[in-house]
Design a protein around this motif. Structure first.
Motif, mmCIF file in Angstrom:
data_model
loop_
_atom_site.group_PDB
_atom_site.id
_atom_site.type_symbol
_atom_site.label_atom_id
_atom_site.label_comp_id
_atom_site.label_asym_id
_atom_site.label_seq_id
_atom_site.Cartn_x
_atom_site.Cartn_y
_atom_site.Cartn_z
ATOM 1 N N SER A 1 0.849 -1.195 0.000
ATOM 2 C CA SER A 1 0.000 0.000 0.000
ATOM 3 C C SER A 1 0.884 1.244 0.000
ATOM 4 N N ASP A 2 0.270 2.381 -0.299
ATOM 5 C CA ASP A 2 1.019 3.638 -0.277
ATOM 6 C C ASP A 2 1.148 4.186 1.143
ATOM 7 N N LYS A 3 0.135 3.913 1.973
ATOM 8 C CA LYS A 3 0.133 4.339 3.376
ATOM 9 C C LYS A 3 -0.664 3.324 4.168
ATOM 10 N N TRP A 4 -0.362 3.228 5.453
ATOM 11 C CA TRP A 4 -1.192 2.411 6.335
ATOM 12 C C TRP A 4 -1.063 2.967 7.743
ATOM 13 N N GLY A 5 -2.000 2.607 8.593
ATOM 14 C CA GLY A 5 -1.937 3.079 9.967
ATOM 15 C C GLY A 5 -3.033 2.448 10.810
ATOM 16 N N VAL A 6 -3.079 2.913 12.053
ATOM 17 C CA VAL A 6 -4.057 2.414 13.015
ATOM 18 C C VAL A 6 -4.743 3.618 13.647
ATOM 19 N N GLY A 7 -6.059 3.588 13.688
ATOM 20 C CA GLY A 7 -6.825 4.638 14.331
ATOM 21 C C GLY A 7 -7.579 4.076 15.524
ATOM 22 N N GLU A 8 -7.766 4.906 16.527
ATOM 23 C CA GLU A 8 -8.512 4.479 17.708
ATOM 24 C C GLU A 8 -9.997 4.564 17.450
ATOM 25 N N ARG A 9 -10.736 3.684 18.062
ATOM 26 C CA ARG A 9 -12.192 3.752 18.093
ATOM 27 C C ARG A 9 -12.619 3.105 19.400
ATOM 28 N N GLU A 10 -13.833 3.356 19.783
ATOM 29 C CA GLU A 10 -14.301 2.852 21.083
ATOM 30 C C GLU A 10 -15.444 1.882 20.880
ATOM 31 N N PRO A 11 -15.312 0.622 21.162
ATOM 32 C CA PRO A 11 -14.086 -0.041 21.597
ATOM 33 C C PRO A 11 -13.232 -0.454 20.399
ATOM 34 N N GLY A 12 -11.977 -0.669 20.630
ATOM 35 C CA GLY A 12 -11.101 -1.259 19.628
ATOM 36 C C GLY A 12 -10.305 -0.288 18.794
#
Length: 142
Positions: free
Chosen positions: A112-123
């Motif tokens: 991929s060109d970019k990837w990441g992790v974002g917070e959410r509630e829950p998880g």
């Protein structure tokens, strides 16, 4: 309508904690790519592999028993984004190549060109993006 004001296409689907969910998520992605004219855009196989990896990671590491994950696909402004939302804790990371498992995110980062992790509630939501040719006013890719 120009690219900056064009609304993105979006599709999403919920999957249960079941081994059949990964191939189902791949089929769902394949259908969306075809409908959006991206199936032959050159990176379709990369997208499918990344969705498979993110869905597998959600099932193995992020989905508690009795729960599932949500796959969200967005396309607009020349960017295709895949997100997998789960309710599990922890922050996914790329592991050392010498480790026995955990190479899925290494593939996602490479394809991929970019990837990441974002917070959410829950998880959390683990995402990846690819730049694509933006669509013109006629709905075709340039």
């Amino acid at each position: 309508m120009n690219e900056t004001t064009q609304l993105p296409y979006q599709r999403e689907r919920f999957y249960r904690r079941d081994r059949r969910s990964v191939p189902a998520a791949r089929r769902f992605t394949c259908e969306a790519l075809a409908d959006w004219g991206l199936a032959r855009a050159g990176r379709g196989d990369d997208v499918l592999l990344c969705v498979s990896e993110l869905a597998t990671n959600a099932l193995v590491h992020g989905v508690p028993p009795g729960r599932g994950f949500r796959l969200v696909l967005r396309y607009g402004g020349g960017v295709l984004r895949a997100e997998v939302h789960d309710s599990g804790g922890g922050v996914p990371r790329i592991v050392d190549v010498a480790d026995e498992g955990g190479r899925g995110l290494l593939l996602v980062a490479a394809l991929s060109d970019k990837w990441g992790v974002g917070e959410r509630e829950p998880g959390k939501a683990v995402w990846c993006e690819w730049e694509t040719a933006p669509m013109g006013q006629d709905g075709r890719h340039r």
